[in-house]
Design a protein around this motif. Structure first.
Motif, mmCIF file in Angstrom:
data_model
loop_
_atom_site.group_PDB
_atom_site.id
_atom_site.type_symbol
_atom_site.label_atom_id
_atom_site.label_comp_id
_atom_site.label_asym_id
_atom_site.label_seq_id
_atom_site.Cartn_x
_atom_site.Cartn_y
_atom_site.Cartn_z
ATOM 1 N N VAL A 72 0.914 -1.134 -0.077
ATOM 2 C CA VAL A 72 0.026 -0.143 -0.138
ATOM 3 C C VAL A 72 0.870 1.159 0.067
ATOM 4 C CG1 VAL A 72 -1.941 -1.227 1.093
ATOM 5 C CG2 VAL A 72 -0.125 -0.050 2.483
ATOM 6 N N CYS A 73 0.158 2.244 -0.482
ATOM 7 C CA CYS A 73 1.123 3.689 -0.584
ATOM 8 C C CYS A 73 0.982 4.547 0.797
ATOM 9 C CB CYS A 73 0.709 4.374 -1.996
ATOM 10 S SG CYS A 73 1.130 3.500 -3.351
ATOM 11 N N SER A 74 0.300 3.994 1.741
ATOM 12 C CA SER A 74 0.200 4.588 3.009
ATOM 13 C C SER A 74 1.450 4.654 3.584
ATOM 14 C CB SER A 74 -1.010 4.293 3.782
ATOM 15 O OG SER A 74 -0.967 2.938 4.209
ATOM 16 N N THR A 75 1.753 5.581 4.629
ATOM 17 C CA THR A 75 3.167 5.398 5.241
ATOM 18 C C THR A 75 2.935 4.552 6.440
ATOM 19 O OG1 THR A 75 2.528 7.489 6.450
ATOM 20 C CG2 THR A 75 3.894 7.867 4.553
ATOM 21 N N ASP A 76 1.836 4.141 6.830
ATOM 22 C CA ASP A 76 1.737 3.353 8.147
ATOM 23 C C ASP A 76 0.373 2.335 7.864
ATOM 24 O OD1 ASP A 76 2.286 1.941 10.647
ATOM 25 O OD2 ASP A 76 1.017 3.556 11.573
ATOM 26 N N ASP A 77 0.498 1.303 7.872
ATOM 27 C CA ASP A 77 -0.657 0.450 7.818
ATOM 28 C C ASP A 77 -0.652 -0.829 8.624
ATOM 29 O OD1 ASP A 77 -2.466 -1.820 6.516
ATOM 30 O OD2 ASP A 77 -3.018 0.058 5.234
ATOM 31 N N PRO A 78 -1.628 -1.063 9.392
ATOM 32 C CA PRO A 78 -1.409 -2.345 10.618
ATOM 33 C C PRO A 78 -1.540 -3.672 9.712
ATOM 34 C CG PRO A 78 -3.640 -1.127 10.994
ATOM 35 C CD PRO A 78 -2.697 -0.358 9.838
ATOM 36 N N HIS A 80 -1.079 -4.054 6.043
ATOM 37 C CA HIS A 80 -0.381 -4.461 4.865
ATOM 38 C C HIS A 80 1.147 -3.783 5.000
ATOM 39 C CE1 HIS A 80 -4.050 -6.015 3.338
ATOM 40 N NE2 HIS A 80 -4.616 -4.906 3.601
ATOM 41 N N PRO A 81 2.031 -4.240 4.200
ATOM 42 C CA PRO A 81 3.279 -3.677 3.934
ATOM 43 C C PRO A 81 3.125 -2.397 3.175
ATOM 44 C CG PRO A 81 3.302 -6.026 2.586
ATOM 45 C CD PRO A 81 1.723 -5.573 3.559
ATOM 46 N N THR A 82 3.998 -1.390 3.420
ATOM 47 C CA THR A 82 3.808 -0.186 2.712
ATOM 48 C C THR A 82 5.222 -0.079 1.858
ATOM 49 O OG1 THR A 82 5.154 1.281 4.029
ATOM 50 C CG2 THR A 82 2.953 0.566 4.750
ATOM 51 N N VAL A 83 4.991 0.823 0.948
ATOM 52 C CA VAL A 83 6.155 1.092 -0.024
ATOM 53 C C VAL A 83 7.200 1.716 0.467
ATOM 54 C CG1 VAL A 83 4.554 1.397 -2.192
ATOM 55 C CG2 VAL A 83 5.166 3.192 -0.849
ATOM 56 N N LEU A 84 7.306 2.368 1.781
ATOM 57 C CA LEU A 84 8.436 2.572 2.577
ATOM 58 C C LEU A 84 9.737 1.279 2.941
ATOM 59 C CD1 LEU A 84 6.949 5.246 5.233
ATOM 60 C CD2 LEU A 84 7.994 5.593 2.815
ATOM 61 N N TYR A 85 8.663 0.196 2.563
ATOM 62 C CA TYR A 85 9.911 -0.908 2.528
ATOM 63 C C TYR A 85 10.845 -0.958 1.854
ATOM 64 C CZ TYR A 85 11.575 -5.679 2.194
ATOM 65 O OH TYR A 85 12.208 -6.892 2.224
ATOM 66 N N PHE A 86 10.689 -0.522 0.628
ATOM 67 C CA PHE A 86 11.615 -0.198 -0.394
ATOM 68 C C PHE A 86 12.768 0.819 -0.315
ATOM 69 C CE2 PHE A 86 8.037 -2.403 -2.099
ATOM 70 C CZ PHE A 86 8.484 -3.550 -2.316
ATOM 71 N N LEU A 87 12.133 1.955 0.257
ATOM 72 C CA LEU A 87 13.076 2.985 0.072
ATOM 73 C C LEU A 87 14.266 2.847 1.471
ATOM 74 C CD1 LEU A 87 10.436 5.474 -0.155
ATOM 75 C CD2 LEU A 87 11.563 4.692 -1.850
ATOM 76 N N GLU A 89 16.454 5.133 2.739
ATOM 77 C CA GLU A 89 16.777 6.440 2.918
ATOM 78 C C GLU A 89 16.680 6.646 4.212
ATOM 79 O OE1 GLU A 89 17.813 8.140 0.221
ATOM 80 O OE2 GLU A 89 17.458 6.638 -1.166
ATOM 81 N N PRO A 90 17.534 7.919 4.593
ATOM 82 C CA PRO A 90 17.477 8.373 6.068
ATOM 83 C C PRO A 90 15.910 8.889 6.356
ATOM 84 C CG PRO A 90 19.394 9.196 5.045
ATOM 85 C CD PRO A 90 18.688 8.503 3.935
ATOM 86 N N VAL A 91 15.606 8.681 7.437
ATOM 87 C CA VAL A 91 14.174 9.029 7.959
ATOM 88 C C VAL A 91 13.044 8.733 6.751
ATOM 89 C CG1 VAL A 91 14.820 10.530 9.859
ATOM 90 C CG2 VAL A 91 14.828 11.424 7.209
ATOM 91 N N ALA A 92 13.120 7.614 6.174
ATOM 92 C CA ALA A 92 12.076 7.446 5.113
ATOM 93 C C ALA A 92 10.587 7.685 5.367
ATOM 94 C CB ALA A 92 12.418 5.925 4.732
ATOM 95 N N TYR A 93 10.492 7.375 6.980
ATOM 96 C CA TYR A 93 8.900 7.855 7.304
ATOM 97 C C TYR A 93 8.545 8.770 6.946
ATOM 98 C CZ TYR A 93 10.918 10.163 11.354
ATOM 99 O OH TYR A 93 11.588 10.899 12.261
ATOM 100 N N LYS A 94 9.153 9.982 6.617
ATOM 101 C CA LYS A 94 8.839 11.282 6.397
ATOM 102 C C LYS A 94 8.313 11.486 4.910
ATOM 103 C CE LYS A 94 11.264 14.115 9.821
ATOM 104 N NZ LYS A 94 12.305 15.125 10.043
ATOM 105 N N LEU A 95 8.637 10.521 4.146
ATOM 106 C CA LEU A 95 8.329 10.563 2.781
ATOM 107 C C LEU A 95 6.925 9.994 2.454
ATOM 108 C CD1 LEU A 95 11.716 8.687 1.258
ATOM 109 C CD2 LEU A 95 10.888 11.169 0.828
ATOM 110 N N HIS A 96 6.309 10.476 1.453
ATOM 111 C CA HIS A 96 4.759 10.061 1.261
ATOM 112 C C HIS A 96 4.644 10.181 -0.210
ATOM 113 C CE1 HIS A 96 4.629 14.660 0.854
ATOM 114 N NE2 HIS A 96 3.684 14.317 0.003
ATOM 115 N N ALA A 97 3.575 9.383 -0.735
ATOM 116 C CA ALA A 97 3.385 9.052 -2.000
ATOM 117 C C ALA A 97 2.682 10.314 -2.620
ATOM 118 C CB ALA A 97 2.662 7.883 -2.206
#
Length: 230
Positions: A72-78, A80-87, A89-97
């Protein structure tokens, strides 16, 4: 930026824990052990934690990702895995789709931490075009391209869709270009004309085309020209 704040962001820890790591002599700045969290960093400072260099973030970041199914493209999902898994990058959680895709839709996703830039992509006022490769359950009817060009009445929608262009590649595969982004729009448009989408892959957002060298799950930074296109 203060050293303790930098460590907190980079390691995703509290400042209290950052202070503990500093006291344990696990942090160096420009090769020297530093224990004081109040030390001011510059853009050229080289900060390492346990010998691993931590990158300084100097400005907004922009990436394209080839999204695979199942994420999924959300940054946090209880659930499903999110696209942030692939990034990686430092502080990747600050990125959004900047424009999400459904969990079963693949292809181009733009990731950024620049809210104004992503708004120019997602705001209905800007009519940012998006192109999708669509695989259908049934052969497409001859009049569908004309219907899409005129606008489709979607279930539970008040207004017709904006004109969309359709290129027929084979009886069951087409390429569609939209200038709006309603909920599940492509799937609902084909459902409205009696067909069913079995696979959906986004190829383009605005002038940015998915890099054909990117395998599913791979990403790269956007070029300056790609960033400037929005």
């Amino acid at each position: 930026m203060r050293l303790d704040k930098f460590l907190s962001q980079q390691l995703e820890i509290s400042r209290a824990i950052a202070a503990r790591e500093l006291r344990a002599k696990r942090v160096t700045v420009d090769g020297e052990i530093v224990r004081d969290g109040a030390v001011k960093l510059t853009a050229d400072s080289q900060v390492a934690y346990d010998g691993n260099l931590l990158q300084m973030q100097t400005g907004p970041r922009y990436f394209m990702l080839n999204k695979p199914q199942g994420y999924v493209c959300s940054t946090d999902d209880p659930l499903h895995p999110t696209v942030l898994y692939f990034l990686e990058e430092p502080v990747a959680y600050k990125l959004h789709a900047a424009g999400r895709l459904d969990i079963d839709t693949t292809g181009l996703v733009l990731m950024t931490d620049d809210g104004q830039w992503s708004h120019r992509i997602t705001s209905p006022r800007h009519h940012c075009e998006k192109t999708y490769l669509v695989t259908l359950a049934e052969p497409i009817a001859d009049d569908v391209a004309a219907q899409f060009a005129a606008g489709i009445q979607l279930h539970n929608e008040k207004n017709l869709t904006q004109p969309a262009s359709l290129a027929i590649l084979s009886p069951q595969q087409v390429r569609i270009t939209l200038s709006e982004g309603r909920y599940h729009q492509v799937k609902r448009m084909f459902a409205a004309v009696g067909n069913h989408v079995t696979a959906l892959h986004r190829e383009r957002i605005g002038d940015v085309v998915l890099d054909e060298t990117l395998e599913p799950g791979e990403y790269r930074p956007l070029t300056a020209a790609e960033i400037a296109g929005f």
